[in-house]
Design a protein around this motif. Structure first.
Motif, PDB file in Angstrom:
ATOM      1  N   GLU A   1       0.465   4.229  -6.377  1.00 22.52           N
ATOM      2  CA  GLU A   1       1.186   2.970  -6.219  1.00 22.52           C
ATOM      3  C   GLU A   1       2.089   2.672  -7.404  1.00 22.52           C
ATOM      4  O   GLU A   1       3.061   1.941  -7.289  1.00 22.52           O
TER       5      GLU A   1
ATOM      6  N   VAL B   1       0.539   0.561   2.383  1.00 18.73           N
ATOM      7  CA  VAL B   1       0.476  -0.011   1.025  1.00 18.73           C
ATOM      8  C   VAL B   1       1.685  -0.937   0.864  1.00 18.73           C
ATOM      9  O   VAL B   1       2.809  -0.474   0.662  1.00 18.73           O
TER      10      VAL B   1
ATOM     11  N   ARG C   1       4.095  -1.924  -4.369  1.00 19.62           N
ATOM     12  CA  ARG C   1       4.109  -0.798  -5.308  1.00 19.62           C
ATOM     13  C   ARG C   1       4.796  -1.226  -6.593  1.00 19.62           C
ATOM     14  O   ARG C   1       5.309  -2.349  -6.690  1.00 19.62           O
TER      15      ARG C   1
END
Length: 383
Positions: free
Chosen positions: A176, A227, A230
């Motif tokens: 990430e 996700v 980031r």
């Protein structure tokens, strides 16, 4: 032996792919081996001209590799009549305009994919290049990797019989960026900058499927952003607006079905970062980037499903390794050599901007399928 120089404007070599694969492992590797032997008493000598926006990065690369020419002025390079080829490995959002300029300047075109951010833009490039009479090519590197070359050998040799299905698994965990730096640039995760794994990987799956198994006739896909946040190159958090995983089903000409998972949010439990399993009536194969294993129907064991007992069969040991039987060069370099021969000798070439547009088309339809929850036919493209 006569030496003929071909000057190549290389735009985007400060990026990971442009630098490692195209400049160092392809063009500079060709120079290290003395140039490209054309087989007619002529050696083609590639002379790179580094182009980009970051002056300090270009200067550092030029000094590191003793490259004489570099510039931040793309217009000046394209106006130079001694420049033969324009190569583009920039971020996708900057590619279309630069390639248009190069076509208008009469340069031969070789570029990374996707060739455009939309199918309309990618098709326009193909039509412009065709009308201008310049030679044009798109990087389709996976076709030249050892594992897929072995797979092609099996297909062409009739090993599989009738091919039933192709299962592909691609991906790895991209950090990430908060506690470990990411392996990919942050623009990959911003849709507004042309990012997303569908845009990045579906063009690959189009040419792999098309070349080895048949044209893609329909696509059904589900894209996801697993996700949502980031951290960028300056360690600042940002919202991920592009997809980081995609799950696709492709119907192929001839009736075979391909299922390919693409993910930057998966931890690897495979022998290689990408693997394809091909099953046919006469045999099966599992191919990665370098290796390929097979199991013929005459040697297929008879597994019996019994969830009450532990498995005793060593399933992986029941497959046979396909031998190399040849020297395999870097896949990017191998395709560069073919393109340079195409430019110098007009040898046959099929990986053109229209092939690149097919990849953009599949990505566009894949995203549309995900948004609407529908399966879409993939029309044949023409200029």
């Amino acid at each position: 032996m006569t030496r003929k120089t071909v000057r190549i404007a290389m735009n985007g070599v400060t990026g990971r792919m442009g630098y490692r694969q195209h400049l160092v492992r392809s063009i500079l590797s060709l120079r290290e081996q003395g140039g490209l032997d054309l087989g007619d008493g002529t050696t083609l000598w590639p002379e790179p001209i580094l182009v980009g926006r970051r002056e300090h990065a270009l200067r550092a690369i030029a000094e590191r590799h003793d490259i004489e020419h570099w510039t931040t002025d793309l217009d000046a390079v394209l106006a130079d009549p001694s420049v033969d080829i324009y190569f583009d490995a920039q971020v996708t959002s900057a590619r279309e305009e630069a390639v248009k300029q190069a076509i208008a300047a009469g340069k031969h075109i070789y570029c990374e994919k996707p060739t455009g951010t939309t199918l309309a833009g990618a098709l326009e490039l193909a039509r412009l290049a065709d009308a201008a009479g310049v030679k044009h090519g798109v990087v389709q590197d996976k076709l030249f990797l050892p594992g897929l070359l072995k797979l092609r050998r099996l297909v062409e040799g009739g090993f599989f019989g009738r091919i039933l299905s192709v299962r592909g698994e691609f991906g790895y965990w991209v950090f990430e960026g908060d506690w470990q730096s990411a392996q990919r640039p942050s623009w990959n995760y911003r849709a507004e900058d042309g990012g997303g794994i569908v845009a990045d990987m579906f063009p690959h799956w189009d040419y792999v499927l098309h070349e080895l198994f048949g044209r893609v006739r329909s696509v059904q896909a589900l894209a996801a952003t697993h996700v949502p946040q980031r951290w960028d190159e300056q360690d600042k958090p940002y919202d991920a607006t592009a997809d980081d995983a995609a799950y696709g089903i492709f119907e192929l000409e001839g009736g075979a079905i391909a299922q390919i998972n693409s993910s930057w949010t998966v931890r690897v439990n495979r022998d290689e970062l990408v693997e394809f399993q091909v099953d046919g009536t006469h045999g099966s194969a599992v191919a990665g980037l370098r290796k390929c294993r097979v199991q013929h129907r005459s040697a297929t064991p008879k597994p019996v499903w019994n969830p009450d007992l532990p498995a005793t069969e060593p399933f992986r040991d029941q497959w046979q390794e396909v031998p190399d039987n040849a020297e395999f060069d870097n896949g990017f370099k191998a395709q560069w050599e073919l393109f340079l021969r195409h430019v110098a000798l007009d040898e046959p070439w099929r990986w053109d901007l229209l092939a690149g547009a097919r990849g953009v088309q599949l990505a566009e339809l894949g995203l549309k399928s995900s948004e609407q929850g529908r399966r879409f036919e993939v029309p044949e493209l023409s200029l």
